[in-house]
Design an enzyme around this catalytic site. Structure first.
Site, PDB file in Angstrom:
ATOM      1  N   GLY A  41      59.100   4.072 -65.401  1.00  0.00           N
ATOM      2  CA  GLY A  41      59.876   5.241 -66.274  1.00  0.00           C
ATOM      3  C   GLY A  41      59.128   6.620 -66.871  1.00  0.00           C
ATOM      4  O   GLY A  41      58.375   5.935 -67.335  1.00  0.00           O
ATOM      5  N   GLU A  54      57.094  -4.274 -68.934  1.00  0.00           N
ATOM      6  CA  GLU A  54      58.839  -3.938 -70.151  1.00  0.00           C
ATOM      7  C   GLU A  54      59.422  -5.226 -71.068  1.00  0.00           C
ATOM      8  O   GLU A  54      59.411  -4.257 -72.304  1.00  0.00           O
ATOM      9  CB  GLU A  54      59.880  -3.322 -69.093  1.00  0.00           C
ATOM     10  CG  GLU A  54      59.570  -2.542 -68.466  1.00  0.00           C
ATOM     11  CD  GLU A  54      59.619  -3.040 -66.882  1.00  0.00           C
ATOM     12  OE1 GLU A  54      58.953  -4.180 -66.055  1.00  0.00           O
ATOM     13  OE2 GLU A  54      59.300  -2.119 -65.648  1.00  0.00           O
ATOM     14  N   GLY A 103      58.516   1.693 -62.778  1.00  0.00           N
ATOM     15  CA  GLY A 103      59.565   2.060 -62.284  1.00  0.00           C
ATOM     16  C   GLY A 103      58.309   2.519 -60.741  1.00  0.00           C
ATOM     17  O   GLY A 103      58.905   2.967 -59.676  1.00  0.00           O
ATOM     18  N   ASP A 151      63.080  -3.915 -64.473  1.00  0.00           N
ATOM     19  CA  ASP A 151      63.735  -3.529 -64.105  1.00  0.00           C
ATOM     20  C   ASP A 151      63.885  -3.095 -62.609  1.00  0.00           C
ATOM     21  O   ASP A 151      62.942  -3.677 -61.850  1.00  0.00           O
ATOM     22  CB  ASP A 151      64.757  -2.642 -64.459  1.00  0.00           C
ATOM     23  CG  ASP A 151      63.695  -1.113 -65.662  1.00  0.00           C
ATOM     24  OD1 ASP A 151      62.947  -1.050 -64.918  1.00  0.00           O
ATOM     25  OD2 ASP A 151      64.555  -0.194 -65.784  1.00  0.00           O
TER      26      ASP A 151
HETATM   27  C1  QUE Z   1      55.538  -0.680 -70.285  1.00  0.00           C
HETATM   28  C2  QUE Z   1      56.282   0.666 -69.855  1.00  0.00           C
HETATM   29  C3  QUE Z   1      55.642   1.757 -69.747  1.00  0.00           C
HETATM   30  C4  QUE Z   1      54.471   1.867 -70.081  1.00  0.00           C
HETATM   31  C5  QUE Z   1      53.759   1.020 -71.159  1.00  0.00           C
HETATM   32  C6  QUE Z   1      54.464   0.123 -70.615  1.00  0.00           C
HETATM   33  C7  QUE Z   1      56.006   2.989 -68.852  1.00  0.00           C
HETATM   34  C8  QUE Z   1      56.150   3.939 -68.474  1.00  0.00           C
HETATM   35  C9  QUE Z   1      54.205   4.485 -69.174  1.00  0.00           C
HETATM   36  C10 QUE Z   1      53.284   5.323 -69.019  1.00  0.00           C
HETATM   37  C11 QUE Z   1      52.073   5.065 -68.846  1.00  0.00           C
HETATM   38  C12 QUE Z   1      51.821   6.194 -69.097  1.00  0.00           C
HETATM   39  C13 QUE Z   1      51.879   8.113 -69.153  1.00  0.00           C
HETATM   40  C14 QUE Z   1      53.294   7.680 -68.901  1.00  0.00           C
HETATM   41  C15 QUE Z   1      54.271   6.063 -69.044  1.00  0.00           C
HETATM   42  O1  QUE Z   1      53.681   3.527 -69.580  1.00  0.00           O
HETATM   43  O2  QUE Z   1      57.513   2.715 -67.964  1.00  0.00           O
HETATM   44  O3  QUE Z   1      54.099   9.005 -68.520  1.00  0.00           O
HETATM   45  O4  QUE Z   1      51.312   9.023 -68.903  1.00  0.00           O
HETATM   46  O5  QUE Z   1      56.086   4.999 -68.055  1.00  0.00           O
HETATM   47  O6  QUE Z   1      53.763  -0.829 -72.172  1.00  0.00           O
HETATM   48  O7  QUE Z   1      57.698  -0.379 -69.202  1.00  0.00           O
END
Ligand code: QUE
Length: 350
Positions: free
Chosen positions: A66, A138, A115, A146
């Site tokens: 997400g 998470e 997500g 989740d």
């Molecule tokens: C835990 C997470 C997420 C995470 C890293 C965590 C997560 C998530 C992202 C993420 C990674 C790269 C991106 C971005 C989001 O990293 O939910 O936009 O370019 O979206 O340790 O839950």
């Protein structure tokens, strides 16, 4: 290429959903959720669409999770509405996938976390390639696994789900198949041909998809988890997070010490609420689990560790979150209970 965040296209028997934020590893936004839900309703009732295929644009990710960084940025300017609405609408889509009346086929040709797992694991077909990288990470950002983690994780063999939930351990294809988060392995260079074969398939239902897949599946190689399975079941089957941690600490094996070291870096609050989510979720309906997870998400939005975790991992990238409370011993029953209490805008399903 279109700049819409999600692309939809019907080709032959298939309705395609393409997550289209490749520079952000296709991380899921609220506008994307608001496009996917209504399109699913249309295709559920469209006789021409025999199956839905969901995939990610670009060559790196299916979906990294997400878009929690955006929730963080909005909160920092005083807007808490995204943290209230995103989880609610995302979980409604997760539930729609779980109940979707046609084959749901996720092409997991890259990073699939958080997500992204929720958009795939509740459907019947989770096709993985040599680029597949799975995690429910998470607990490392002060959240919890989740998107229906409370449903699929306790239903994995033995204590694999509790292990993946608490540690956020990453899995490649062979281990994904071993755990059951993946159903089929197809080489990445065959994914385009697989999509074309699905578009031209005869018949409908799971059987028609299985007949096509049979011609594309290959061997994923050896899983790495089986040699650790006895230890996973032994340590992660204990009655509390504290006893899991002390059980690992007393085990001098390299695997146990590495696992204990990994747990020590994660949010103590996240670990304790995740433990209850996974244990309780094993005997709950999907819908009741999503009600529980929505309450938990709002508990996290009202706490400290989520914002600190997102700051440390995704904003400042110092990977040095300062959790509050800082130790498992300081996370009392009252703090855990607060994450499971009803909220004013509870998410209920009929
Ligand atoms: C835990 C997470 C997420 C995470 C890293 C965590 C997560 C998530 C992202 C993420 C990674 C790269 C991106 C971005 C989001 O990293 O939910 O936009 O370019 O979206 O340790 O839950």
């Amino acid at each position: 290429m279109s700049d819409q965040e999600v692309l939809f296209e019907v080709k032959g028997a298939v309705g395609h959903i393409i997550l289209n934020r490749p520079k952000a590893l296709n991380a899921l936004t609220l506008p994307m959720v608001r496009l996917i839900g209504p399109q699913m309703d249309k295709w559920a009732g469209d006789m021409a669409v025999k199956a839905v295929v969901i995939s990610g644009a670009g060559d790196r990710a299916f979906c990294a999770g997400g878009d929690v960084a955006e929730i963080y940025r909005r909160k920092m300017v005083g807007d808490i509405s995204l943290g209230r609405d995103f989880f609610r609408e995302e979980y409604i889509v997760n539930r729609a996938i779980f109940r979707f009346p046609k084959p749901w086929i996720a092409l997991l040709d890259g990073i699939t976390m958080g997500g992204g797992v929720g958009l795939s694991v509740h459907g019947r077909f989770r096709i993985v390639t040599e680029k597949f990288l799975f995690a429910m990470p998470e607990t490392g950002i002060g959240l919890f696994p989740d998107v229906g983690g409370g449903h699929f994780l306790p239903r994995l063999p033995g204590q694999l789900g509790m292990y993946l939930a608490l540690t956020g351990q990453r899995l490649k294809a062979a281990d994904g198949l071993y755990c059951g988060v993946a159903t089929h392995f197809v080489s990445s260079d065959r994914i385009l041909a697989l999509q074309q074969a699905l578009e031209t398939m005869s018949g409908e239902g799971d059987g028609a998809v299985e007949a096509v897949l049979e011609k594309f599946t290959a061997d994923a190689g050896a899983a790495t988890l089986p040699p650790h399975r006895t230890m996973i079941d032994h340590h992660f089957g204990r009655d509390t997070v504290d006893s899991i941690v002390s059980s690992l600490a007393k085990d001098s094996s390299e695997w146990a010490q590495k696992t204990a070291g990994a747990l020590a870096r994660l949010s103590p609050t996240s670990m304790k609420i995740t433990f209850k989510q996974i244990r309780d979720g094993g005997s709950m309906s999907f819908e009741d689990i999503m009600t529980m997870e929505y309450r938990m998400s709002q508990g996290c939005m009202n706490g400290h560790d989520f914002y600190e975790g997102v700051r440390a991992v995704l904003i400042d990238k110092d990977n040095a979150p300062k959790w509050q409370p800082a130790t498992l011993a300081e996370v009392g029953e009252d703090i855990v209970a607060r994450h499971f209490a009803p909220v004013s805008n509870d998410l209920f399903f009929k």
